[in-house]
Design a protein around this motif. Structure first.
Motif, PDB file in Angstrom:
ATOM      1  N   HIS A 153       0.819  -1.212   0.000  1.00 24.39           N
ATOM      2  CA  HIS A 153       0.000   0.000   0.000  1.00 24.39           C
ATOM      3  C   HIS A 153       0.854   1.263   0.000  1.00 24.39           C
ATOM      4  N   LEU A 154       2.049   1.158   0.535  1.00 22.42           N
ATOM      5  CA  LEU A 154       2.916   2.330   0.624  1.00 22.42           C
ATOM      6  C   LEU A 154       3.805   2.511  -0.603  1.00 22.42           C
ATOM      7  N   HIS A 155       3.745   1.579  -1.543  1.00 20.67           N
ATOM      8  CA  HIS A 155       4.495   1.745  -2.790  1.00 20.67           C
ATOM      9  C   HIS A 155       3.927   2.951  -3.528  1.00 20.67           C
ATOM     10  N   ARG A 156       4.782   3.701  -4.181  1.00 21.33           N
ATOM     11  CA  ARG A 156       4.371   4.969  -4.799  1.00 21.33           C
ATOM     12  C   ARG A 156       3.102   4.868  -5.640  1.00 21.33           C
ATOM     13  N   SER A 157       3.003   3.874  -6.508  1.00 18.22           N
ATOM     14  CA  SER A 157       1.836   3.800  -7.395  1.00 18.22           C
ATOM     15  C   SER A 157       0.558   3.503  -6.614  1.00 18.22           C
ATOM     16  N   LEU A 158       0.625   2.607  -5.636  1.00 17.16           N
ATOM     17  CA  LEU A 158      -0.558   2.307  -4.838  1.00 17.16           C
ATOM     18  C   LEU A 158      -0.834   3.395  -3.808  1.00 17.16           C
ATOM     19  N   ALA A 159       0.200   4.061  -3.342  1.00 16.75           N
ATOM     20  CA  ALA A 159       0.017   5.101  -2.333  1.00 16.75           C
ATOM     21  C   ALA A 159      -0.904   6.203  -2.852  1.00 16.75           C
ATOM     22  N   ILE A 203      -3.331   5.887  -5.036  1.00 17.44           N
ATOM     23  CA  ILE A 203      -4.700   5.360  -5.086  1.00 17.44           C
ATOM     24  C   ILE A 203      -5.344   5.419  -3.709  1.00 17.44           C
ATOM     25  N   PHE A 204      -4.577   5.089  -2.674  1.00 17.12           N
ATOM     26  CA  PHE A 204      -5.100   5.040  -1.310  1.00 17.12           C
ATOM     27  C   PHE A 204      -4.887   6.351  -0.544  1.00 17.12           C
ATOM     28  N   SER A 205      -4.435   7.402  -1.217  1.00 19.02           N
ATOM     29  CA  SER A 205      -4.163   8.709  -0.595  1.00 19.02           C
ATOM     30  C   SER A 205      -3.177   8.581   0.555  1.00 19.02           C
ATOM     31  N   LEU A 206      -2.086   7.882   0.311  1.00 12.55           N
ATOM     32  CA  LEU A 206      -1.023   7.713   1.294  1.00 12.55           C
ATOM     33  C   LEU A 206       0.230   8.405   0.795  1.00 12.55           C
ATOM     34  N   GLU A 207       1.124   8.678   1.693  1.00 13.90           N
ATOM     35  CA  GLU A 207       2.392   9.346   1.375  1.00 13.90           C
ATOM     36  C   GLU A 207       3.535   8.422   1.777  1.00 13.90           C
ATOM     37  N   PRO A 208       4.549   8.236   0.931  1.00 16.36           N
ATOM     38  CA  PRO A 208       5.700   7.418   1.348  1.00 16.36           C
ATOM     39  C   PRO A 208       6.336   7.981   2.614  1.00 16.36           C
ATOM     40  N   LEU A 209       6.777   7.089   3.491  1.00 21.80           N
ATOM     41  CA  LEU A 209       7.359   7.497   4.766  1.00 21.80           C
ATOM     42  C   LEU A 209       8.860   7.729   4.626  1.00 21.80           C
ATOM     43  N   GLN A 210       9.377   8.633   5.459  1.00 23.64           N
ATOM     44  CA  GLN A 210      10.807   8.910   5.503  1.00 23.64           C
ATOM     45  C   GLN A 210      11.502   7.830   6.329  1.00 23.64           C
TER      46      GLN A 210
END
Length: 134
Positions: free
Chosen positions: A81-87, A89-96
């Motif tokens: 879910h945290l992969h850029r392409s899926l993030a 879609i799910f309105s997520l942001e990659p984590l630092q």
């Protein structure tokens, strides 16, 4: 998990006394950290709650391979879910990286909290037995 939310806001530049953003990349990172924190806490909790009285080190980590497989699948799905392409879609942001480090402490903290609760419960139970009339 609330701590993860605030930590992600802080990593994005928010400081106490400022209004918290209700949208944008800082908000998305904070909600992503919260979601990932829930998953990490669930993994720690399921490992710890296999017994209502025995601590995890007495049970061992490998005594239930199905639980380990479930945790592995849960973590893989969460990571996907945290992969850029899926993030997006799910309105997520990659984590630092520093957010991942903090996130890695959530599961062990759950295990420690549950272990402490079990130890207190065992001590209280022994005290009740010792003080019970014969």
């Amino acid at each position: 998990m609330l701590g993860g939310y605030v930590f992600a806001m802080w990593c994005g530049g928010w400081r106490p006394g400022q209004p918290m953003p209700a949208a944008g990349p800082i908000y998305l990172a904070a909600t992503t950290m919260t979601l990932a924190g829930i998953v990490a806490c669930q993994a720690g909790n399921v490992l710890s709650c296999r017994s209502s009285t025995q601590p995890i080190w007495r049970l061992g980590l490998t005594t239930n391979p199905m639980v380990l497989a479930g945790i592995g699948l849960e973590l893989l799905a969460s990571r996907a879910h945290l992969h850029r392409s899926l993030a997006r879609i799910f309105s997520l942001e990659p984590l630092q990286a520093r957010q991942w480090i903090v996130l890695a402490t959530f599961g062990p903290l759950m295990i420690a909290f549950e272990g402490t609760r079990k130890a207190i419960t065992r001590r209280m139970g022994r005290r009740r037995l010792a003080s019970a009339p014969a």
